[in-house]
Design a protein around this motif. Structure first.
Motif, PDB file in Angstrom:
ATOM      1  N   ARG A   1      34.008  50.736  41.542  1.00 44.19           N
ATOM      2  CA  ARG A   1      34.263  52.045  42.162  1.00 44.19           C
ATOM      3  C   ARG A   1      34.890  51.930  43.545  1.00 44.19           C
ATOM      4  N   LYS A   2      34.896  50.765  44.131  1.00 43.20           N
ATOM      5  CA  LYS A   2      35.505  50.565  45.437  1.00 43.20           C
ATOM      6  C   LYS A   2      37.022  50.428  45.337  1.00 43.20           C
ATOM      7  N   HIS A   3      37.549  50.356  44.123  1.00 43.83           N
ATOM      8  CA  HIS A   3      38.974  50.107  43.901  1.00 43.83           C
ATOM      9  C   HIS A   3      39.522  51.100  42.885  1.00 43.83           C
ATOM     10  N   ARG A   4      40.827  51.061  42.711  1.00 43.19           N
ATOM     11  CA  ARG A   4      41.493  51.909  41.720  1.00 43.19           C
ATOM     12  C   ARG A   4      42.243  51.046  40.724  1.00 43.19           C
ATOM     13  N   GLY A   5      42.378  51.561  39.510  1.00 45.42           N
ATOM     14  CA  GLY A   5      43.205  50.912  38.502  1.00 45.42           C
ATOM     15  C   GLY A   5      42.759  49.510  38.140  1.00 45.42           C
ATOM     16  N   VAL A   6      43.752  48.645  37.947  1.00 49.51           N
ATOM     17  CA  VAL A   6      43.499  47.261  37.525  1.00 49.51           C
ATOM     18  C   VAL A   6      42.624  46.545  38.552  1.00 49.51           C
ATOM     19  N   ALA A   7      42.784  46.866  39.829  1.00 47.23           N
ATOM     20  CA  ALA A   7      41.964  46.228  40.866  1.00 47.23           C
ATOM     21  C   ALA A   7      40.482  46.539  40.633  1.00 47.23           C
ATOM     22  N   GLY A   8      40.175  47.728  40.127  1.00 48.35           N
ATOM     23  CA  GLY A   8      38.793  48.076  39.802  1.00 48.35           C
ATOM     24  C   GLY A   8      38.256  47.242  38.654  1.00 48.35           C
ATOM     25  N   ILE A   9      39.099  47.000  37.660  1.00 46.95           N
ATOM     26  CA  ILE A   9      38.694  46.158  36.524  1.00 46.95           C
ATOM     27  C   ILE A   9      38.461  44.730  37.012  1.00 46.95           C
ATOM     28  N   GLN A  10      39.366  44.250  37.835  1.00 46.90           N
ATOM     29  CA  GLN A  10      39.212  42.899  38.373  1.00 46.90           C
ATOM     30  C   GLN A  10      37.932  42.781  39.197  1.00 46.90           C
ATOM     31  N   ALA A  11      37.632  43.798  40.001  1.00 46.06           N
ATOM     32  CA  ALA A  11      36.403  43.794  40.809  1.00 46.06           C
ATOM     33  C   ALA A  11      35.180  43.824  39.902  1.00 46.06           C
ATOM     34  N   TRP A  12      35.253  44.588  38.831  1.00 46.47           N
ATOM     35  CA  TRP A  12      34.146  44.667  37.866  1.00 46.47           C
ATOM     36  C   TRP A  12      33.879  43.287  37.261  1.00 46.47           C
ATOM     37  N   ILE A  13      34.941  42.604  36.866  1.00 49.29           N
ATOM     38  CA  ILE A  13      34.806  41.274  36.269  1.00 49.29           C
ATOM     39  C   ILE A  13      34.256  40.276  37.294  1.00 49.29           C
ATOM     40  N   ARG A  14      34.807  40.285  38.518  1.00 53.63           N
ATOM     41  CA  ARG A  14      34.312  39.374  39.554  1.00 53.63           C
ATOM     42  C   ARG A  14      32.838  39.621  39.843  1.00 53.63           C
ATOM     43  N   ALA A  15      32.443  40.891  39.883  1.00 53.31           N
ATOM     44  CA  ALA A  15      31.032  41.214  40.129  1.00 53.31           C
ATOM     45  C   ALA A  15      30.162  40.713  38.984  1.00 53.31           C
ATOM     46  N   GLY A  16      30.672  40.812  37.762  1.00 50.07           N
ATOM     47  CA  GLY A  16      29.917  40.309  36.615  1.00 50.07           C
ATOM     48  C   GLY A  16      29.707  38.809  36.700  1.00 50.07           C
ATOM     49  N   VAL A  17      30.751  38.104  37.079  1.00 49.72           N
ATOM     50  CA  VAL A  17      30.638  36.655  37.228  1.00 49.72           C
ATOM     51  C   VAL A  17      29.633  36.337  38.340  1.00 49.72           C
ATOM     52  N   ALA A  18      29.738  37.042  39.460  1.00 44.58           N
ATOM     53  CA  ALA A  18      28.827  36.796  40.591  1.00 44.58           C
ATOM     54  C   ALA A  18      27.381  37.094  40.211  1.00 44.58           C
ATOM     55  N   GLU A  19      27.154  38.189  39.512  1.00 43.11           N
ATOM     56  CA  GLU A  19      25.789  38.540  39.100  1.00 43.11           C
ATOM     57  C   GLU A  19      25.223  37.485  38.162  1.00 43.11           C
ATOM     58  N   TYR A  20      26.014  37.075  37.213  1.00 42.88           N
ATOM     59  CA  TYR A  20      25.545  36.061  36.263  1.00 42.88           C
ATOM     60  C   TYR A  20      25.229  34.759  36.989  1.00 42.88           C
ATOM     61  N   LEU A  21      26.151  34.320  37.854  1.00 38.71           N
ATOM     62  CA  LEU A  21      25.931  33.068  38.578  1.00 38.71           C
ATOM     63  C   LEU A  21      24.750  33.159  39.530  1.00 38.71           C
ATOM     64  N   GLY A  22      24.499  34.352  40.054  1.00 41.22           N
ATOM     65  CA  GLY A  22      23.389  34.547  40.971  1.00 41.22           C
ATOM     66  C   GLY A  22      22.029  34.490  40.318  1.00 41.22           C
ATOM     67  N   ASP A  23      21.990  34.637  39.006  1.00 47.98           N
ATOM     68  CA  ASP A  23      20.712  34.670  38.299  1.00 47.98           C
ATOM     69  C   ASP A  23      20.812  33.962  36.950  1.00 47.98           C
ATOM     70  N   VAL A  24      21.503  32.830  36.923  1.00 44.25           N
ATOM     71  CA  VAL A  24      21.720  32.093  35.672  1.00 44.25           C
ATOM     72  C   VAL A  24      20.394  31.757  35.000  1.00 44.25           C
ATOM     73  N   ARG A  25      19.450  31.292  35.784  1.00 43.42           N
ATOM     74  CA  ARG A  25      18.175  30.856  35.204  1.00 43.42           C
ATOM     75  C   ARG A  25      17.454  32.008  34.517  1.00 43.42           C
ATOM     76  N   LEU A  26      17.384  33.156  35.187  1.00 45.08           N
ATOM     77  CA  LEU A  26      16.723  34.309  34.574  1.00 45.08           C
ATOM     78  C   LEU A  26      17.487  34.750  33.329  1.00 45.08           C
ATOM     79  N   HIS A  27      18.805  34.808  33.422  1.00 41.42           N
ATOM     80  CA  HIS A  27      19.621  35.190  32.272  1.00 41.42           C
ATOM     81  C   HIS A  27      19.318  34.290  31.082  1.00 41.42           C
ATOM     82  N   ASP A  28      19.342  32.985  31.318  1.00 38.07           N
ATOM     83  CA  ASP A  28      19.152  32.047  30.219  1.00 38.07           C
ATOM     84  C   ASP A  28      17.758  32.141  29.609  1.00 38.07           C
ATOM     85  N   VAL A  29      16.748  32.304  30.440  1.00 38.93           N
ATOM     86  CA  VAL A  29      15.384  32.412  29.916  1.00 38.93           C
ATOM     87  C   VAL A  29      15.241  33.700  29.101  1.00 38.93           C
TER      88      VAL A  29
END
Length: 184
Positions: free
Chosen positions: A81-109
Motif C-alpha cells: 500500500r505504500k506504492h502504486r502499480g508494479v512497485a506495489g507488487i514488488q514491495a509485496w513480494i519483498r515483504a513476503g520474503v522478509a517475513e518468511y526469512l524473519g521467522d523461518v523456524r516458526l514457519h517450518d515447525v
C-alpha cells in the motif's frame, strides 16, 4: 469495586495467551514435545480454559498457522500500500520474503513435519531446473535465480491446488503462461 483489577481477562486475551504459550513451546520443543497442560501452564490458565478456545492440540496448531499467515499477509499488504502499480507488487513480494526469512523456524515447525537441519542438502529440483535453464538456446541471465523463482511459483501453485482443487486447470495455465513470459 471501583479501581480494582478484574480477576479474569477477556476471552480474546486468554486465547492470545494460549497461542503465545503454544508458539514458544513449539519453537523450543517441536510439535510433539509439548502437551495441552504445558500450554495452559505457560499461559497461566486452567486446563478447562484451553477447551473454551480449542477442541484439541490439532485445532491449536491450526490456529497458530492461521495467526502466522494473517501476520504475514498484513505485513505484505502494508508494504504494498505504500506504492502504486508494479512497485506495489514488488514491495509485496519483498515483504513476503522478509517475513518468511524473519521467522523461518516458526514457519517450518508450523508448515512442515520436520524442521530444517543445520546444513540442508542442496535442492536437487532447483539444481536440475538450473541446468535445464542454462542449456536453453537463450538462457536467462541468471539461471539459478530463475530456477528458484520458477520453483517457488510451482510450489505456490501446488499448494493452492491442494486447497482448491477446482482451480487446477486455471492455476496450471497461469503457471505455464508465467514460464513462457519470463523465458521468451
Amino acid at each position: 469495586m471501583k479501581g480494582t483489577t478484574p480477576r479474569t481477562k477477556p476471552a480474546g486475551e486468554r486465547r492470545t495467551d494460549l497461542l503465545d504459550a503454544a508458539e514458544a513451546l513449539l519453537l523450543s520443543r517441536g510439535v510433539d514435545g509439548f502437551t495441552i497442560e504445558d500450554v495452559t501452564t505457560g499461559a497461566g490458565v486452567a486446563k478447562g480454559t484451553f477447551y473454551l478456545h480449542f477442541a484439541n492440540k490439532g485445532d491449536l496448531l491450526d490456529a497458530l498457522r492461521e495467526r502466522y499467515v494473517q501476520r504475514f499477509a498484513e505485513a505484505q499488504l502494508a508494504e504494498a500500500r505504500k506504492h502504486r502499480g508494479v512497485a506495489g507488487i514488488q514491495a509485496w513480494i519483498r515483504a513476503g520474503v522478509a517475513e518468511y526469512l524473519g521467522d523461518v523456524r516458526l514457519h517450518d515447525v508450523l508448515f512442515h513435519p520436520t524442521t530444517r537441519g543445520e546444513s540442508d542438502a542442496p535442492n536437487t529440483v532447483t539444481t536440475t531446473l538450473t541446468d535445464l535453464l542454462a542449456a536453453l538456446d537463450h538462457p536467462p541471465a541468471d539461471p539459478q535465480v530463475m530456477a528458484t523463482i520458477l520453483y517457488a511459483a510451482m510450489h505456490g501453485v501446488t499448494d493452492h491446488i491442494i486447497h482448491a482443487p477446482d482451480t487446477a486447470d486455471r492455476m496450471l495455465t497461469g503457471l505455464n503462461n508465467l514460464v513462457h513470459s519470463v523465458l521468451t
